[in-house]
Design a protein around this motif. Structure first.
Motif, PDB file in Angstrom:
ATOM      1  N   TYR A 128      41.984  14.865  44.316  1.00 25.74           N
ATOM      2  CA  TYR A 128      42.853  13.910  43.566  1.00 25.74           C
ATOM      3  C   TYR A 128      42.870  12.848  44.636  1.00 25.74           C
ATOM      4  CZ  TYR A 128      44.539  17.234  39.784  1.00 25.74           C
ATOM      5  OH  TYR A 128      44.249  17.907  38.653  1.00 25.74           O
ATOM      6  N   ASP A 129      41.959  11.781  44.411  1.00 25.74           N
ATOM      7  CA  ASP A 129      41.988  10.503  45.129  1.00 25.74           C
ATOM      8  C   ASP A 129      41.414   9.324  44.454  1.00 25.74           C
ATOM      9  OD1 ASP A 129      39.473  11.141  44.909  1.00 25.74           O
ATOM     10  OD2 ASP A 129      38.644  11.126  46.742  1.00 25.74           O
ATOM     11  N   GLY A 130      42.078   9.510  43.122  1.00 25.13           N
ATOM     12  CA  GLY A 130      41.546   8.439  42.189  1.00 25.13           C
ATOM     13  C   GLY A 130      42.230   6.988  42.335  1.00 25.13           C
ATOM     14  N   ASP A 131      41.377   5.921  42.217  1.00 20.80           N
ATOM     15  CA  ASP A 131      41.745   4.501  42.235  1.00 20.80           C
ATOM     16  C   ASP A 131      43.029   4.223  41.681  1.00 20.80           C
ATOM     17  OD1 ASP A 131      39.523   4.354  43.512  1.00 20.80           O
ATOM     18  OD2 ASP A 131      38.550   3.325  42.222  1.00 20.80           O
ATOM     19  N   ASP A 132      43.639   5.067  40.524  1.00 21.70           N
ATOM     20  CA  ASP A 132      44.756   4.746  39.947  1.00 21.70           C
ATOM     21  C   ASP A 132      45.872   5.828  40.021  1.00 21.70           C
ATOM     22  OD1 ASP A 132      43.428   2.549  38.545  1.00 21.70           O
ATOM     23  OD2 ASP A 132      42.527   4.078  37.143  1.00 21.70           O
ATOM     24  N   LEU A 133      45.641   6.579  41.251  1.00 25.07           N
ATOM     25  CA  LEU A 133      46.597   7.790  41.288  1.00 25.07           C
ATOM     26  C   LEU A 133      48.088   7.149  41.471  1.00 25.07           C
ATOM     27  CD1 LEU A 133      47.193  10.723  41.267  1.00 25.07           C
ATOM     28  CD2 LEU A 133      46.213  10.850  43.523  1.00 25.07           C
ATOM     29  N   ALA A 134      48.142   6.516  42.536  1.00 23.95           N
ATOM     30  CA  ALA A 134      49.361   5.973  43.036  1.00 23.95           C
ATOM     31  C   ALA A 134      49.918   5.070  41.817  1.00 23.95           C
ATOM     32  CB  ALA A 134      49.264   5.255  44.268  1.00 23.95           C
ATOM     33  N   SER A 144      56.437  10.944  42.048  1.00 20.36           N
ATOM     34  CA  SER A 144      55.832  10.883  43.159  1.00 20.36           C
ATOM     35  C   SER A 144      54.045  11.386  42.677  1.00 20.36           C
ATOM     36  CB  SER A 144      56.285  11.937  44.231  1.00 20.36           C
ATOM     37  OG  SER A 144      55.880  13.221  43.693  1.00 20.36           O
ATOM     38  N   VAL A 145      53.407  10.735  43.741  1.00 17.23           N
ATOM     39  CA  VAL A 145      51.862  11.318  43.482  1.00 17.23           C
ATOM     40  C   VAL A 145      51.720  12.904  43.540  1.00 17.23           C
ATOM     41  CG1 VAL A 145      49.899  11.242  44.861  1.00 17.23           C
ATOM     42  CG2 VAL A 145      50.910   9.235  44.584  1.00 17.23           C
ATOM     43  N   ASP A 146      52.505  13.551  44.379  1.00 20.59           N
ATOM     44  CA  ASP A 146      52.577  14.821  44.619  1.00 20.59           C
ATOM     45  C   ASP A 146      52.844  15.612  43.282  1.00 20.59           C
ATOM     46  OD1 ASP A 146      51.476  14.739  47.051  1.00 20.59           O
ATOM     47  OD2 ASP A 146      53.617  15.068  47.898  1.00 20.59           O
ATOM     48  N   GLU A 147      53.838  14.967  42.532  1.00 21.30           N
ATOM     49  CA  GLU A 147      54.389  15.606  41.383  1.00 21.30           C
ATOM     50  C   GLU A 147      53.440  15.438  40.358  1.00 21.30           C
ATOM     51  OE1 GLU A 147      58.007  15.446  38.203  1.00 21.30           O
ATOM     52  OE2 GLU A 147      58.220  14.342  40.015  1.00 21.30           O
ATOM     53  N   LEU A 148      52.815  14.184  40.266  1.00 25.90           N
ATOM     54  CA  LEU A 148      51.787  14.021  39.034  1.00 25.90           C
ATOM     55  C   LEU A 148      50.512  15.005  39.220  1.00 25.90           C
ATOM     56  CD1 LEU A 148      50.837  12.338  36.837  1.00 25.90           C
ATOM     57  CD2 LEU A 148      50.022  10.423  38.395  1.00 25.90           C
ATOM     58  N   VAL A 149      50.104  15.135  40.623  1.00 27.27           N
ATOM     59  CA  VAL A 149      49.050  16.062  40.774  1.00 27.27           C
ATOM     60  C   VAL A 149      49.394  17.463  40.367  1.00 27.27           C
ATOM     61  CG1 VAL A 149      47.638  17.069  42.379  1.00 27.27           C
ATOM     62  CG2 VAL A 149      48.112  14.639  42.598  1.00 27.27           C
ATOM     63  N   ALA A 150      50.666  17.761  40.797  1.00 25.51           N
ATOM     64  CA  ALA A 150      50.942  19.109  40.517  1.00 25.51           C
ATOM     65  C   ALA A 150      51.286  19.507  38.950  1.00 25.51           C
ATOM     66  CB  ALA A 150      52.471  19.298  41.013  1.00 25.51           C
TER      67      ALA A 150
END
Length: 207
Positions: free
Chosen positions: A91-97, A106-112
């Protein structure tokens, strides 16, 4: 459930439904009771193509079967594809943040949330091997990028609207990129070239 049946050549019927939920429920019900002579079931966002071998199942018989099979929107037949495909994701996509900010998480919540639920391939399209993934546990409606990228790398894990997906090869695209996977999802030399076939269950695993 509304089912409008239209002939599609001499060996197929196009079934029109009112929603994707109806398509998925009808697809599962037909797949679970698929008779000899039905060659393929091809779901889309609002339609389901029923391809038959007319020598074994006339179109009239196929139409009767489709009309009579019990199915209601929201009801799914479990086990059509029992084994979930597990896709490792960095999970290091250009649009993640930016996507997390748009969704007010948060980024962590989106990934989870993305990796903590089970997805299902609703239908294929856009490019060979591309599956449109849905999940009742995915709460977001994600806006597409204002301008699509001319090149999205193969293996990009992305979201747009209510859908998830993985780009099977390099192509243009306007979905938001959350990460990447090294998994091969499209192999034209294989007997089963598309890993993300309609009905398949999918799990993303944080690598």
């Amino acid at each position: 459930m509304t089912r409008r049946l239209l002939p599609s050549g001499e060996a197929a019927l196009l079934v029109e439904c009112d929603s994707l939920d109806e398509v998925l429920a009808l697809h599962d019900a037909l797949e679970a009771a698929r008779p000899d002579g039905v060659v393929e079931l091809v779901p889309a966002a609002r339609t389901l193509l029923v391809a038959v071998d007319p020598g074994r199942m006339p179109l009239e018989s196929a139409a009767t079967w489709v009309r009579r099979i019990p199915a209601e929107a929201g009801s799914r037949v479990a086990g059509a594809h029992a084994d979930a495909v597990r896709i490792p994701v960095v999970y290091d996509g250009d649009d993640l943040a930016a996507t997390a900010e748009v969704l007010d998480v948060s980024v962590d919540e989106l990934v989870a949330r993305h990796s903590g639920i089970e997805w299902r391939v609703a239908f294929g399209g856009f490019a060979p091997g591309f599956g449109y993934l849905v999940s009742e546990a995915w709460p977001f409606e994600v806006p597409r990028l204002e301008a699509p990228r001319p090149r999205v790398p193969a293996g990009s894990v992305a979201v747009a609207g209510a859908f998830g997906g993985v780009y099977p090869r390099q192509s243009p695209g306007g979905w938001r990129l959350l990460g990447r996977t090294a998994a091969t999802l499209w192999d034209p030399a294989s007997n089963d070239p598309a890993v993300l076939a309609p009905g398949r269950r999918v799990r993303f695993e944080q690598a």
